[in-house]
Design an enzyme around this catalytic site. Sequence first.
Site, mmCIF file in Angstrom:
data_model
loop_
_atom_site.group_PDB
_atom_site.id
_atom_site.type_symbol
_atom_site.label_atom_id
_atom_site.label_comp_id
_atom_site.label_asym_id
_atom_site.label_seq_id
_atom_site.Cartn_x
_atom_site.Cartn_y
_atom_site.Cartn_z
ATOM 1 N N GLU A 1 0.818 -1.208 0.000
ATOM 2 C CA GLU A 1 0.000 0.000 0.000
ATOM 3 C C GLU A 1 0.856 1.263 0.000
ATOM 4 O OE1 GLU A 1 -3.766 0.749 0.212
ATOM 5 O OE2 GLU A 1 -3.079 -0.805 -1.155
ATOM 6 N N ASP A 2 1.915 1.228 0.785
ATOM 7 C CA ASP A 2 2.638 2.473 1.066
ATOM 8 C C ASP A 2 3.966 2.626 0.351
ATOM 9 O OD1 ASP A 2 0.554 2.857 2.744
ATOM 10 O OD2 ASP A 2 1.646 2.438 4.595
#
Length: 704
Positions: free
Chosen positions: A76-77
Amino acid sequence: MAEAEALFKEWAGYLKPEEMTRLETAYNFSKAAHTGQFRDSGDPYISHPLAVANILAELHLDSQALTAALLHDVMEDTSVTKAEISNKFGKPVAELVDGVSKLERIEFATNEQAQAENFRKMLLAMARDVRVMLIKLADRLHNMRTLAALPPEKQKRVARETMEIYAPIANRLGLNAVYQELEDLSFSFLNPMRSRVLSKALKAARGNRREVVSKVADAIKKRLQQDGIDAVVHGREKHLHSIYRKMDEKHLSFAKVLDVFGFRIIVKDVPSCYLVLGALHGLYKPIPGKFKDYIAIPKANGYQSLHTTVFGPFSSPIEVQIRTQEMHKIAEAGVASHWLYKSSDATLNDLQKKTHQWLQSLLEMQSGGGDSIEFLEHLKFDLYPDEVYAFTPKGKIFPLPRGATAVDFAYAVHTDIGNRCVAVKINDELMPLRTELRNGDRVEIVTASHAKPNPLWLNYVITGRARSHIRHFLRTVQSQESAQLGERLLNQALGSFKSNVGEIKDAHWDKLVKDIGAKSKLDILADIGLGKRLSVVVARRLLARAEGAGEERKSGAPVVIRGSEGIAVQFAQCCKPIPGDPIIGLINKGQGMAIHTHDCPVIGKMRADPDKVFDVEWAPDTKKLFDVSIRLVTVNERGVLAKVAAEIAEANSNIDNVAVDPAEGDRYATMQFTLQVANRVHLAQIMRALRRIPQVIRLTRIKT
Ligand code: MN
């Protein structure tokens, strides 16, 4: 690296050295990927995945799950891909991380209770591997523990989501400790004042209670020692939010809620549980009806214990739970407790199989409580999903049967949306309407005001709702279009009587509907449009009613017209049909129906026009006399006409008209009669009689 080392030391207790090595690799990989990222608290980002892994390590989850926990935010990051994780740490770990990332992208948006339930189901259905949900819950728990660092409005949103979605999931999966902490943390952010006041009151009360608790605990311990039973006795505290909920729901005072003392007694084996029960009931009188044996009949989520409530020494009821160490672990860790006993060399498949068996055994367990039946139902839906959950762009969730398509979704949202859908965007991508939906899909139906349901949709929709609405629409449209055409035809027919549809009163329609057994006016119009009824017939009947003429045909009417009744009938002057002749009906605009003989040359090409020509047949017995024309060629003698006329009269016929063409001096004369006859048999008799007259040379019926 100090925190990691400390952590690893704890993990080493139940993991193998090579697993530890892989976890260290994962830790370093994650740390590198999150380099330069910080938590809202200011801590380096890696502190978060590490804490999440730590929470799961307390539950003794397997090394794959711990690896995934360390990596759970990298997709996600950071720029790390699933393929990369798969290469480095294996496919199972990559699947777990991917599963958590998918849950990450979904946000709960509405306030509705029913929606919260759907959302929980959707998350559980999405997290097909229960470890995905465990990682997610640990993630949420750490985020809640560190929520104070976030801005207040974000705190509220996250806390509400936790209270409505994640705490109930933890409870459902039997993760008691996680559930209680999630609820209390949420409570403290949603209702900071009440939480503080209650927490303070609880602390104060505990001070007062401590004496009572220790006295009771000592009494119990002493008694158990006398009976030679090895046991650990704990005073038990309710968690903050459950006290608040009890006060709120049952309108009880704090003192009243707290007036119940709870104890837990943990022993080494099942027989000891019952020995403890006997000893306890010997010490304090049990309150009737409060004893429950969840050892003999476990709760559906696997929970086992003996529950009893006894009258304590200070006129307060005392609730006691008695269980073995093993039961206690299951009670605290729930679905995760399965990992507590895993054999060290279990492969992923073994783990999954075990989890499945465990869940299956839950399903098979029967226990009486309504709660557990509900649990069973949830479990069935959640973990053997035959439903999919999809979102509207506004965040409303619709549960649909597995295999449902975008069209099913459109009809689930609203009939009008279904009827007018033309395209669909699934997760922002334009897709065909027949696309099967997956859990968590965000579905945006594109509609157009002119659009109509397509009959082809029936090939792939699977919900009854969509199917019946499409069918209904198609049926309605079909009959509406027919009725429109029917009305136009009827208006034409009425026009030739100098009338129109607007002039027909409802009462006349009603009467006609009743008379001919139709369902409605629309039904009649649709029938006209479909060619099942004659517009001119309907027009005549409506007008007959309007004039009050009652022109209905009684029996004995000369012609039966198939498929209609009450029509104005004329017998064509050209061919002059008589009963017995094969006939057809020809609709003449404004003149009703003209009956011709089948071979009448006048009809000619019109015979092929199905809108004008109708099959008719003679009524069985007609009383009327019909005109018919015959032509005779006779010897030109005086008195022949009289002879012929006499024969005709003798045969019970009338002469309507006669034209004689006796050219002077010619040997032959031609006579043409129009006679009245009942039918062909009658005519045949007359013609036979006439042929017997010697002067008659030729005799024919004429049809033009
Ligand atoms: Mn996270």
